[in-house]
Structure formats: structure tokens, C-alpha cells
Design an enzyme around this catalytic site. Structure first.
Site, PDB file in Angstrom:
ATOM      1  N   HIS A  46      43.798  38.058  39.825  1.00 31.90           N
ATOM      2  CA  HIS A  46      43.043  38.675  38.736  1.00 31.90           C
ATOM      3  C   HIS A  46      43.976  38.994  37.578  1.00 31.90           C
ATOM      4  CE1 HIS A  46      44.401  42.105  41.130  1.00 31.90           C
ATOM      5  NE2 HIS A  46      44.317  42.842  40.043  1.00 31.90           N
ATOM      6  N   HIS A  48      45.094  41.660  36.016  1.00 36.65           N
ATOM      7  CA  HIS A  48      45.925  42.840  35.815  1.00 36.65           C
ATOM      8  C   HIS A  48      47.389  42.437  35.687  1.00 36.65           C
ATOM      9  CE1 HIS A  48      42.937  46.066  37.399  1.00 36.65           C
ATOM     10  NE2 HIS A  48      42.825  45.853  36.106  1.00 36.65           N
ATOM     11  N   ASP A  50      50.070  43.656  36.783  1.00 33.61           N
ATOM     12  CA  ASP A  50      50.909  43.640  37.979  1.00 33.61           C
ATOM     13  C   ASP A  50      50.614  42.410  38.843  1.00 33.61           C
ATOM     14  OD1 ASP A  50      48.431  44.733  38.504  1.00 33.61           O
ATOM     15  OD2 ASP A  50      49.136  45.949  40.182  1.00 33.61           O
ATOM     16  N   HIS A  51      49.687  41.586  38.377  1.00 33.86           N
ATOM     17  CA  HIS A  51      49.399  40.360  39.107  1.00 33.86           C
ATOM     18  C   HIS A  51      49.643  39.110  38.260  1.00 33.86           C
ATOM     19  CE1 HIS A  51      47.467  42.231  42.662  1.00 33.86           C
ATOM     20  NE2 HIS A  51      47.396  43.241  41.813  1.00 33.86           N
ATOM     21  N   ASP A 156      43.770  42.390  44.788  1.00 34.60           N
ATOM     22  CA  ASP A 156      43.161  43.719  44.848  1.00 34.60           C
ATOM     23  C   ASP A 156      41.670  43.532  45.032  1.00 34.60           C
ATOM     24  OD1 ASP A 156      45.681  44.469  44.315  1.00 34.60           O
ATOM     25  OD2 ASP A 156      45.308  45.225  42.293  1.00 34.60           O
ATOM     26  N   GLU A 181      46.096  44.105  50.119  1.00 31.72           N
ATOM     27  CA  GLU A 181      46.608  45.234  49.349  1.00 31.72           C
ATOM     28  C   GLU A 181      46.385  46.507  50.161  1.00 31.72           C
ATOM     29  OE1 GLU A 181      44.739  47.684  46.944  1.00 31.72           O
ATOM     30  OE2 GLU A 181      42.827  46.676  46.696  1.00 31.72           O
TER      31      GLU A 181
END
Lengths: 702, 555
Positions: A46, A48, A50-51, A156, A181
Site C-alpha cells: 500500500h 504508506h 513506511d511501505h 498492513d 504485521e
């Protein structure tokens, strides 16, 4: 690494660091030349940061050229997210940019967009599929299959639907490994409804008191959900205070959300024809000039976690006043201002090196994360039923607790690797074999029907939270012959087919026993009379187990006594009989093969017609009686009669009458010739013992 | 479907309704007796039903009930049906969401419906997802043989409509002559040209389309053409009871569209141009022709878009009635081969008629696909038989047995393979104790649990509980070979048995009898393919059994 292929799941960054540590240490990737050769593909779950935060860096600066996959919404929204981040870093912080706008777009051009559940094959080995994960628009879990090894990477996910997204959905995939996660490894959250109400009331109260509400959010995801919530609330309560979105970014994001309605939850989809949920009535774009404007307002400002940019700037301005409020929605990475606020460690904040800031405003922490809680994680793990679990994306101590719980409750190995650690997990090994059609379809039709029936029953059952599709109910146990030829091709065959393939024919290896029995011309009544026969199969088994030797020996003596006859019989008839038997049998076997009746086990034996001394009908009646008796005694073993033979499995009892008349009128002497193959030893003994009991019984009754 | 129901309601509103439970009296079989033979034949087919067998149209709630039963799938989503079949939809490029299907079980079959390699709206034909298919079934192919169309057209078009039958330049020549045209065009740009000319002559255009994607594309091309000629003020109308839904919906399905349109998603633009047209007020979505709204915005000349209901229902009818006598006006409709029938009630028609035919796979494309994918077998309709010479022309003319032509109602049997690939769990392989044979084969016996999962066979270890149930059959063995009497005698005598050979050589050399006298009496009968041991001494029996076994091959 899976099945010899290297797959990179997500290419994110750490929000808490502003130096080299923010990007992953790509040097840890096992090298096979450059990155493009080292990594077979990148899968992003996705948008975000942090991804995905390090993706442009990895493709444009590190030079990865290989395939990258993500869902359509992720591909559409990721550039916004990356651009927002880049701008915050460069414009506000004055840092040197890690990648340029152009590089973001070049990077995105290399991305292949995928749809949910679409099965994508990459080369001949790699196959993967995306599943809906909730969390944010376009978030997906990925099921990856390389050769026969399977992995589920969850990214996530959220197991409960929210205002605009549905809950995660995945099949019972039974993979070798699941990487999940564990943001809320130990938290169990209460009902969302209450949290929403608290949030709305807090905001309402603050606004009524003339305060300003700052909601630091990331441009996408939480912002939209809270906006829907507030917009709806404003409408209902008829509130007038303005709601602002910082910059055009979030507004622009709304355009994408409108296009991607198909990825939201059912309610939003249903209403989109009449009114698109993302057309907010009360929300307007924020202008910097309104920063110091008096009066209440609600402001959504990026970035979330107060890690910099406008949100931090506004925070500095508004924080010293008691009537204001900061709503921190969701999770904050340690190291950010948001984290410090939430943990409540300081009221004095070192927001800048020079100015010390005293935080007086109200802080409302909204546990409104789009991450699943501990219960959700356990539910998902239970549902997917993987053989190994790896926990990532969480806090060490909590993950350790969750790990213990997984090991004890689910009984599967669970790992919590740190950065740079390697975990090795064995995968299921599967051999490719060629199974013959005959072998596979032998009794398929039966089991198929039952399975269809059971599935149909399934369908009528109430719809479960997650789709549970593949219950493998078609199964059947069979012995197979496995042949590997010189080319190492493995075939799985029926025994008969195996003989054909090997070009040999079955050698029948049999035992025989002859029982001369005197059984009076009895009727059914005689059989029913003795108690011993009605006691059922257990009784019979006991006898056959221990005392079977005795009748056998007796029988042997009997044979000896009549050896004169036997000799004669054998010499004269045996060959003819044998030939007859074998010819007949072969014929029948051929027939069997043709008709495929599936009765290969049953050895059908030829009849032996000639009966001199006793009228045919008498013999037949005898056979009938014995047959009835045997059926009764043997219970569930299939037993059938053919002329003067009674057949059960490979045991064949041929009944013939004694040539030399002996005994009284009522008593006829019969010879029971039992023939059986090694596998039915037990059964043969049982039958022999039953026949003996019959003799005893008939004598007793006589 | 909803549009159909709405229009049916409209029809009833306009023309009244007989009791819906009954057929019109003239359709009741008893009435047939009085009809002329030809009429009767038209009503009743050979099987006695035919057109006389009218059904009630479904209602709105039926649609809902029906849709509730549908399971939606994505392109390339593999769906397992009772675990024995696996089906997969793959984009065909013909319409929004239109699909070809891959069905895999014992064999893997691909069904190609009408397909388009390049599509202006929906995702293009995906050939790659058929890679595993062994059998290709093609249907709805484009036929180069257009004679049928021409005949149909000439006969259908009213006198004077089709003066020029020049097929190659139907559009220019005819429309420039200011009269009418009756041709088939395959390119939307051609269509837009004719539309433009019509508008320039102050004629109105009625565009009938079959599908939503087609509608969107036509709308875009025509509006673009009007823009280019500074005719942006010509109003566009889309008339359908579900117009609004369609227009909103089409803007939310990026993952079903062509690559170019997906780029629009990434750029954050509307997927189709109609959004812009609506905002500019150039396109009007009308739920019905006779509404207040319509009266407000209606202006001629205009371009009206409507779904094609064969000119029997819907907004097309009043417009046809209005414009049919006006030679300036134009009707654009998809080629169906039923034109004559469709236009019949509106005769005499003075307006121009333009047939538009979507690109479909033709012989060329099919050949290319076959060449690329190399299926074991492919099936094409019998009607296309004459059009596949090129496949035979190649060097493999004689060996081309992989093409089959099919007819309606034909049942073709495709032979099942003798062997199917299956997956055997490594745990199973570990339980095999193979035996090396002289022939080079290794043979082993194993007990397996057979399962099907998503159309694939899986051989697994039996579960413990099930194993005990089947303990009886476990001892089943296969063995082969022939026992040599002399060897057996040697072994038996070597074991200290006193035995004697009774050979029945006079009958058959291979049949023997060994009679053992000590320690216990026993007989062993030997044949080419059988051995019978008869004794009551279990120890002796074991001994003989072992001796015989050592001479045979057992698994």
C-alpha cells in the site's frame, strides 16, 4: 528468498530518522550482480511511506530495473504520497532531496498495476495474487507462490470495516509461511463506535469553546475517513465552524478516491450514484493566511505524527493555548513529536533547537488506527492457517508476547526476526507426477457427488466474515503403484495398469484348504437355533483368532482320510477344472477391465457344474443356505454367490458334493474347497471356522 | 436489464396492457387453426413452440434477485468450482468487463467470445492468460464474407437509399452526394466524419450503440470531431432511464479499462470525457424523451445517443418517427444482420442509415493467436471454414489436424489424456520403497489420499483415522513371474523337506504338482501364472510361501 527467487515485499522508509537510517540497508540483499539481477520482483502492499517511501530511491538511485507490482489505487496514490514527503523534506526542512519529482514519476512508470485476486504469473515460476486488506485505499495482502512454496505477506491490514473501507478478506490458503504485521500485538480495542463518538464530542466541545482543532494526518487514508466522519457530523449537528484541508494535496487525493470507489466498502459504493461520499460539503481548502485568523476551526494538516511540515508549524502556533486541541489519530513512530505527545512524556517540547515550546492545548489521542488489533491478527492467522508465522511491523516486547500466544494457541512456529536477521522456513515439497486417468477417476464420481452436496450445504450457511472457499473435501484413499522409468518420469497407476506398463501379468499366489463337512439337509431354522451364531461378529473373531488352528488341523485330517477320493478327483478332474477356472477367470477379468466395474479385488471363480450323486437342486439349496449363513456372519464384508461358489474378497468357497454316497438319508457329505490369497488370510480363517461351526451346529440339531 | 424493464413499462403505458397472465388471444394455439399456413409457420416452429411461446418479461425485483446470485470475479481471478474445475475470466477487449474464459480441469480449455485486440475503452484482449490452454474455442468471429450483409442491405434499404453499392468508399461517396448511405464501416473516425457532415447540413443524428463502452467511445470520438470543427455548441443527448447511473459508474472502474485510460487515473483525470462534457453542459443525460427537462434543453440539430433495442423500444422510436422522413438526418446503428427487420416499421425511410461494425477477431487474428499460443486443438465455427486456407497453406498442411469446425448443436468429444499431471507430496514419496527392476523401471507401492484442489490433483498421505479403516486392503499385493519347478524343488529339499514332483507334462509343460510328505503333508500346484499351496501345517506353509516368494517379483 523463496524457491530460489528473491522477492522484495514493500520498499519503505523509517519516519523517525532523518539520516541514512531512514532507508533500508539495501546492501543486505544477497547479491547476484546488480539489484535488478538480485531481485526478481518488488511487491508493494500500500501507499504508506513506511511501505513505499524508498521505492524511488531504490529504482532511480540504486538502479533497480526489474518488475514492481502494486494495486491500481496504490499506483495512483503513491506519487502523491511520495511527492508530499519530498516537499516536506526539501521545502520545509531544507534538506537535500533524496529523489526528485521526475524520479518519482519515472519510478512509477516501472510499476505494473494489479487488480484484487488477479493471478499474475511472472516467468514460469512466480505466481501471486492480491487480497483486499482494508487499512487504506488499495491496501492489499499478497499470496505468493514460487514453485510449490507459498507465502502470504499481509502488509498492513484491518479486520474491521471503517467509514470508507471494508474489512480484510483472504482465503484459507494454508501457505508455508505468513508474514504479518503486528502493530497492535497485544491491544484489544473496544468498539469503534464509542471511539468515534468520543472523538466527535471532543471536537465539538473544543469548537464550541472557540478553540482550534489540529488533526495531523497523512494526506491519504485517515484523512478521508475522519473527513467523512466530521462532514457527516457537521451536517447532522448543523455546525458552522470551517473544516480545512491543508494544501490541495488532500483535495487532489479526493479526486482519486472518487475514481477508485470500487475499492471502498459496499456502503460507499452503493451511495456513489446519488452522491459521491468524497464530495465533502463542509470541507474547504486551507489557506496559509488563515493560520492566525481568529475563531474556531478544524484543520487537517499533513504530515501525520507531527514529523514536520505544516502540521508541525501549526502545532507550534496553536499548542500554547489551552482552548485548542490536537487530535493525534492512530499510531506514531517513536522519534516523532506525535509519539512524544501520545506517550505524554513531555509537556515541554523541544520542537526546535532554539525555542522551547510549552504544550498547553488538549491532546486527544484517537486510537483510530487502520491496523488490526491482536484479536484480528489471531483471527487472520487462524483463518489462513499457515505452517509458519513471522511477525513484523511492531514493537519488540509486544511481538514477543504475541509470539508466545501464537505458538501456544495455534501450535505453529513463530519468528520475530530483527533487522538484518535471517529466518529459514522449510516449505512443502511436491513432486510432479503423471497419474493415470483410470487411477484418478476410479471412484471419483461417488466422492464428487457427496462433496458437491456438502458444498451446497455450505453455501446455504450464513455468510461468514471471510470467504472460506476451498475445503478440500474430495478425497479418497487408494493404494497406488508408483513407477519411475529411465527418464525419471514418475507414473502413478492402478495395480492392473502397472502390470501392463511393466509388460508382465499377475501371478496368482493362492492357498487352498479342503473341508469335507457333513451337514444335514437343513433349513434356516436349524441355523437360527443355536445361540452361538447370533452373537455377532465379535464372537466369530475371537474364535478365528485363537481356536482356528484346531478346525484347520481337523480339516487336514479329514482331507487325509479322503485322500483316496481326493487323489482320484484331482487326477481326473483337476486339470480340466483348473483350465476351466483359469480360462473363465481370465475372461471375467477381461470383462471386468472392459466394464471397469471396480471389483478387481473380488476373485470370481468359475462354476464347477458336474454334480453326480446329488441332484443339482439339492446342492444349490445347500449353497444358498451356506451363503445366507455366511452373509449373516461376515457382516460388512461383501460376499456373493455364483453357482456353486461363494466369493468374499479373494476367498472363494466351492461346494461340491461327495461322490461316494455315505451317511444316512438326511446327511449329505460336501466338500468345501476354500481358496484364498495371502492378503485375505484372516478372512479365510474366519470363514473356515464359520463353516466348522455350521457342521457342529447341524450335527447338534440332528 | 433495468432499462429494458423501464421501457417495457413505458410500452405498456403507451399502448395499454392486456392481462399479463395471458397471451394475446390471437396467440393462443386454438386460434391458429384459422390462420393462413404461412402465418402459422411463422408463429410456430418445427418443435411447436417458436414465437407463439411468449414469456412474461421479468420485473425489477427479479433483476435484483438474479443479481444477488451472481458472484463477481476479477479478470484473471482463478475460481475453483467444487475443487474439480478452475475457471478464469480474461479480458476480451470487446466491452467493459467482457471476458473470455479459461476452464481447466482434466484439460484446459479457452473460450473466446467476440474479442478485440485493440480497444478504445475496455482492457484489450489478453492473450497471455490463455498460455496454459490446450483447446481454443473461438466464437463470434468476423467473417470476411460480407456478401450476406450486402444482400441484406440492398434488400432492406428502401429504394433510393442505396444507390451506390461501392463497398470501399461507402461513406464519402454517398454522404457527399447529400443523399443517404447504407454501408458498413469499421472505424469510429469514419462514423464521426459522417456525423459531422450531417450536422453541417443541419441534420440530426441518432446513434444507437450496443454496449456501454462502445457508447463512451463513440461519444468521445464524435464530440472530439465536433470540437475540431468548431461545432462545440451542438448539444449531445444520452437518453436512457439509467443514463445517470451509467455515466457515474463508468468513471469509477479504472481497472477494467484500456491502458491509455488507466494513465488518466494516474494523472488524476476523469476516465472518460463525458465528465467534462457534462460539466460544460454539452452533454445532457435524459432519463426519458418526454420530460420537462428535455423540453428545456432540447435543440436541433443534435446528436442523440441511445442503447440499441433493435428499434422496437426505447427513445429511438419517437426519434425515428420524427426523423425518418428527413433526408438530412442520420441513423447510426450497429450491424446485426437484422437491419431489414429493424427498419421495417419505419418505411419509407428517407434518413441516411450508417452501419457500424465493431472490430472482431477475424481469420488473420485467429491465425496469429494460434501461431503464437500453439494449442493442441482449436475450434472455429463451420461458417468460417472457407476462410482458413492460410492455416493449411503453411508447410504443415498435411499434418494440420488441430483444427475442428463446429456447428450449432454439434457435440464434439475431445479425448481425455491418459495421464494427468498431479502433485505428490514429498511425504508420500518418502513412504515409497522402490524396487529396481531389470527393465530399468523402479517400482514401489504406496497408499495415498487423493484430493482435488482447484482443478488439480493432489496425492497426500492418508490421515491416520482413515488409514485404520482401510487396513484390510493394505495387504493387497501385485506380483509377477513364473516359479521354476526345479528351483523350487531345490529350495524345498534344501530345507529338508521330503517332496516329490508330479509333472503333468502330457497336458502342459508348465503345470506341475509338488507333493510334500514330511514333515507334514502338503501340495504345491504350479502354473505359468498361479501357485496354489495346500497344507494345514502353518510352519510348513510359511516355509513354502517364502520359497515361492523368493522366485517371484513382489511389490
Amino acid at each position: 528468498m523463496i524457491g530460489g527467487k528473491t522477492i522484495m515485499f514493500d520498499c519503505g522508509m523509517h519516519m523517525g530518522y532523518h539520516d541514512d537510517r531512514r532507508f533500508p540497508d539495501f546492501s543486505l540483499i544477497p547479491k547476484r550482480g546488480d539489484y535488478t539481477q538480485s531481485i526478481d520482483c518488488i511487491i508493494i502492499t500500500h501507499f504508506h511511506l513506511d511501505h513505499i517511501g524508498a521505492l524511488p530511491y531504490f529504482t532511480e538511485i540504486c538502479g533497480y530495473e526489474g518488475p514492481i507490482f502494486m494495486t491500481y489505487p496504490t499506483k495512483a496514490l503513491a506519487p502523491l504520497m511520495l511527492e508530499d514527503y519530498r516537499r516536506v523534506m526539501v521545502d520545509r526542512r531544507g534538506q537535500q532531496e533524496q529523489f526528485s519529482v521526475l524520479q518519482i514519476h519515472d519510478s512509477m512508470k516501472k510499476v505494473t498495476a494489479v487488480d484484487l485476486k488477479q493471478t499474475i504469473s511472472l516467468g514460469s515460476d512466480i505466481q501471486f495474487r492480491a487480497y483486499y486488506a482494508g487499512h487504506v485505499l488499495g491496501a492489499a495482502m499478497f499470496h505468493l507462490k514460487v514453485g510449490e512454496s507459498t507465502v502470504v505477506y499481509t502488509g498492513d491490514y484491518n479486520m474491521t470495516p471503517d467509514r470508507h473501507l471494508g474489512a480484510a478478506q483472504i482465503d484459507r490458503l494454508k501457505p508455508d509461511l505468513i508474514i504479518t504485521e503486528s502493530t497492535y500485538a497485544t491491544t484489544i480495542r473496544d468498539s469503534k463506535h464509542a471511539r468515534e463518538r468520543d472523538f466527535l464530542q471532543a471536537v465539538h466541545k473544543c469548537v464550541t469553546n472557540g478553540g482550534k482543532v489540529l488533526i495531523p494526518v497523512f494526506a491519504l487514508g485517515r484523512a478521508q475517513e475522519l473527513c467523512i466522519l466530521l462532514d457527516d457530523y457537521w451536517e447532522r449537528m448543523n455546525l458552522k465552524a470551517p473544516i480545512y484541508f491543508s494544501a490541495g494535496l488532500t483535495m487532489q487525493a479526493n479526486v482519486y478516491y472518487k475514481l477508485l470507489i470500487a475499492w471502498t466498502n459496499q456502503k460507499v459504493k452503493d451511495t456513489c450514484i446519488t452522491r459521491n461520499t468524497f464530495d465533502f460539503k463542509h470541507v474547504s481548502v486551507f489557506d496559509r493566511s488563515q493560520l492566525n485568523a481568529p475563531g474556531p476551526c478544524v484543520l487537517f494538516a499533513t504530515p501525520g505524527m507531527l514529523s514536520g511540515g505544516l502540521s508541525l508549524e501549526v502545532f507550534r502556533l496553536w499548542a500554547p493555548f489551552e482552548q485548542n486541541m490536537v487530535v493525534v489519530p492512530g499510531y506514531c513512530v517513536p522519534g516523532t513529536v506525535g509519539y512524544r505527545l501520545v506517550t505524554g512524556k513531555t509537556v515541554t517540547l523541544d520542537a526546535d533547537k532554539r525555542i522551547k515550546l510549552e504544550v498547553r492545548c488538549q491532546i486527544h489521542h484517537l486510537s483510530f488506527s487502520a491496523h488490526t488489533d491482536a484479536k484480528g491478527i489471531m483471527d487472520l492467522l487462524r483463518h489462513v492457517s499457515a505452517r509458519h508465522v513471522i511477525l513484523v511491523h511492531g514493537e519488540k516486547p509486544k511481538m514477543a508476547l504475541l509470539r508466545t500466544r501464537i505458538i501456544s494457541e495455534l501450535g505453529v512456529p513463530c519468528f520475530v526476526p530483527g533487522n538484518g536477521e535471517t529466518v529459514e522456513v522449510p516449505s512443502r515439497l511436491v513432486l510432479k507426477v503423471l497419474a493415470s486417468e483410470k487411477f484418478l477417476t476410479k471412484s471419483q464420481s461417488n466422492s464428487l457427488q457427496t462433496s458437491i452436496k456438502s458444498k451446497v450445504d455450505d453455501v446455504s450457511a450464513p455468510k461468514r466474515h471471510m470467504e472460506d472457499v476451498s475445503l478440500s473435501s474430495i478425497h479418497d484413499i487408494r493404494s497406488a503403484i508408483i513407477i519411475m522409468d529411465k527418464e525419471k518420469t514418475i507414473q502413478v497407476l492402478n495395480p492392473e495398469e502397472a502390470l501392463n506398463v511393466l509388460n508382465v501379468s499377475q501371478h496368482n499366489f493362492l492357498y487352498r484348504c479342503r473341508l469335507p463337512l457333513y451337514i444335514s439337509g437343513m433349513n434356516d431354522k436349524d441355523f437360527n437355533a443355536p445361540e452361538v451364531f447370533d452373537r455377532g461378529p465379535t464372537e466369530g473373531n475371537e474364535i478365528s483368532g485363537k481356536e482356528l488352528m484346531k478346525p484347520s488341523k481337523k480339516c487336514c485330517r479329514g482331507i487325509q482320510e479322503f485322500s483316496g477320493f481326493q487323489q482320484q478327483y484331482d487326477l481326473e478332474d483337476k486339470d480340466a477344472e483348473n483350465e476351466l477356472i483359469w480360462a473363465e477367470r481370465k475372461e471375467q477379468e477381461n470383462e471386468l477391465e472392459l466394464e471397469d466395474k471396480g471389483a478387481e479385488n473380488e476373485r470370481i471363480w468359475a462354476e464347477h457344474k458336474e454334480q453326480e450323486g446329488i441332484p443339482h437342486s439339492v446342492l444349490e439349496a445347500m449353497v444358498q443356505t451356506v451363503y445366507k449363513h455366511l452373509v449373516k456372519q461376515l457382516g460388512d464384508i461383501v460376499c456373493y454367490k455364483q453357482d456353486n461358489c461363494i466369493v468374499a474378497n479373494s476367498v472363494c468357497i466351492k461346494i461340491s458334493s461327495e461322490k461316494t454316497q455315505s451317511g444316512t438319508e438326511n446327511k449329505a457329505q460336501y466338500i468345501f474347497t476354500c481358496t484364498w490369497s495371502g492378503q485375505d488370510e484372516e478372512l479365510a480363517r474366519q470363514i473356515i471356522s464359520i463353516l466348522h461351526m455350521m457342521q457342529i451346529a447341524s450335527q447338534a440339531s440332528a | 436489464m433495468e432499462e429494458l424493464v423501464c421501457m417495457h413499462a413505458e410500452y405498456i403505458q403507451n399502448f395499454g396492457s392486456s392481462s399479463p397472465e395471458f397471451k394475446p388471444s390471437w396467440l393462443n394455439p386454438p386460434a391458429f387453426q384459422d390462420y393462413p399456413a404461412s402465418f402459422k409457420k411463422a408463429l410456430v416452429d418445427d418443435d411447436g413452440v417458436g414465437r407463439a411461446n411468449w414469456h412474461l418479461l421479468y420485473r425489477k425485483k427479479d433483476i435484483q434477485a438474479c443479481m444477488d446470485q451472481i458472484r463477481c470475479v476479477h479478470y484473471d481471478e482463478e475460481i475453483s468450482i467444487y475443487d474439480c474445475l478452475c475457471i478464469k475470466a480474461s479480458s476480451s477487449g470487446f466491452e467493459l468487463g467482457a471476458s473470455n474464459w479459461v476452464i481447466s480441469g482434466a484439460r484446459c480449455l479457452s473460450y473466446f467470445s467476440a474479442s478485440d485486440l485493440t480497444s478504445g475503452h475496455s482492457m484489450a484482449l489478453n492473450v497471455a492468460s490463455h498460455i496454459k490452454s490446450e483447446v481454443f474455442l473461438f466464437s463470434d468471429l468476423k467473417s470476411n464474407n460480407t456478401d450476406g450483409y450486402d444482400e441484406d442491405l440492398t434488400s432492406c434499404s428502401v429504394k433510393g437509399i442505396c444507390e451506390n453499392k461501392d463497398k470501399d468508399y461507402p461513406v464519402e461517396t454517398k454522404s457527399l452526394s447529400g443523399r443517404c448511405c447504407g454501408g458498413v464501416v469499421h472505424d469510429l473516425l469514419e462514423v464521426s466524419k459522417v456525423v459531422l457532415e450531417t450536422i453541417l447540413f443541419r441534420g440530426s443524428v441518432l446513434v444507437l450503440v450496443n454496449g456501454i463502452g462502445e457508447l463512451m467511445e463513440t461519444l468521445e470520438v464524435i464530440s472530439q470531431a465536433l470540437d475540431n470543427s468548431n461545432l462545440s455548441d451542438v448539444p449531445l443527448f444520452f437518453v436512457s432511464p439509467v443514463a445517470e447511473e451509467i455515466l457515474v459508474y463508468t468513471n469509477t472502474i479504472p481497472e477494467w479499462l484500456s491502458a491509455e485510460r488507466q494513465e488518466k487515473l494516474y494523472a488524476g483525470e476523469a476516465l472518460f470525457r463525458h465528465v467534462e462534457l457534462l460539466q460544460q453542459g454539452r452533454l445532457h443525460q435524459l432519463s426519458a424523451l418526454c420530460s420537462q427537462e428535455t423540453v428545456k434543453v432540447w435543440r436541433e440539430p443534435c446528436v442523440v445517443f441511445a442503447l440499441n433495442w433493435g428499434l422496437r423500444m426505447g427513445p429511438a422510436i419517437p426519434l425515428m418517427l420524427k426523423w425518418r422522413q428527413d433526408p438530412r438526418c442520420l441513423l447510426v446503428m450497429p450491424e446485426t444482420g437484422m437491419t431489414r427487420l429493424a427498419l421495417a416499421p419505419f418505411q419509407p425511410v428517407q434518413m441516411k442509415v450508417l452501419h457500424y461494425c465493431r472490430r472482431k477477431l477475424g481469420e488473420m487474428e485467429v491465425s496469429a493467436i494460434i501461431e503464437k499460443m500453439k494449442p493442441e486443438l482449436f475450434l472455429v465455427p463451420e461458417t468460417m471454414k472457407g476462410e482458413f486456407p492460410s492455416l493449411g497453406d503453411s508447410d504443415s498442411r498435411a499434418s494440420r489436424n488441430d483444427i475442428v469446425f463446429y456447428n450449432m448443436w454439434d457435440i464434439l468429444t475431445i479425448p481425455a489424456p491418459r495421464y494427468t499431471e498431479a502433485d505428490m507430496m514429498a511425504e508420500v514419496a518418502c513412504t515409497v520403497h522402490p524396487r529396481q527392476l531389470d527393465s530399468g523401471h523402479s517400482v514401489g507401492k504406496v497408499k495415498v489420499r487423493i484430493q482435488q484442489r482447484g482443478g488439480k490433483w493432489l496425492l497426500d498421505l492418508p490421515k491416520l483415522s482413515q488409514e485404520s479403516d482401510d487396513a484390510l486392503t493394505e495387504k493387497e499385493t501385485i506380483c509377477w513371474g513364473t516359479v521354476e519347478v526345479t528351483k523350487l524343488m531345490d529350495i524345498l529339499q534344501g530345507n529338508g523337506l521330503c517332496c516329490e514332483l508330479h509333472s503333468e507334462g502330457h497336458r502342459n509343460n508348465s503345470e506341475h504338482r509338488i507333493v510334500v510328505t514330511t514333515p507334514s503333508p502338503a501340495t504345491v500346484e504350479l502354473g505359468l501364472q498361479y501357485t496354489i499351496i495346500e497344507t494345514n501345517d502353518l510352519v510348513l506353509r510359511k516355509l513354502i510361501t517364502d520359497a515361492v516368494r523368493s522366485l517371484l517379483t513382489f511389490i
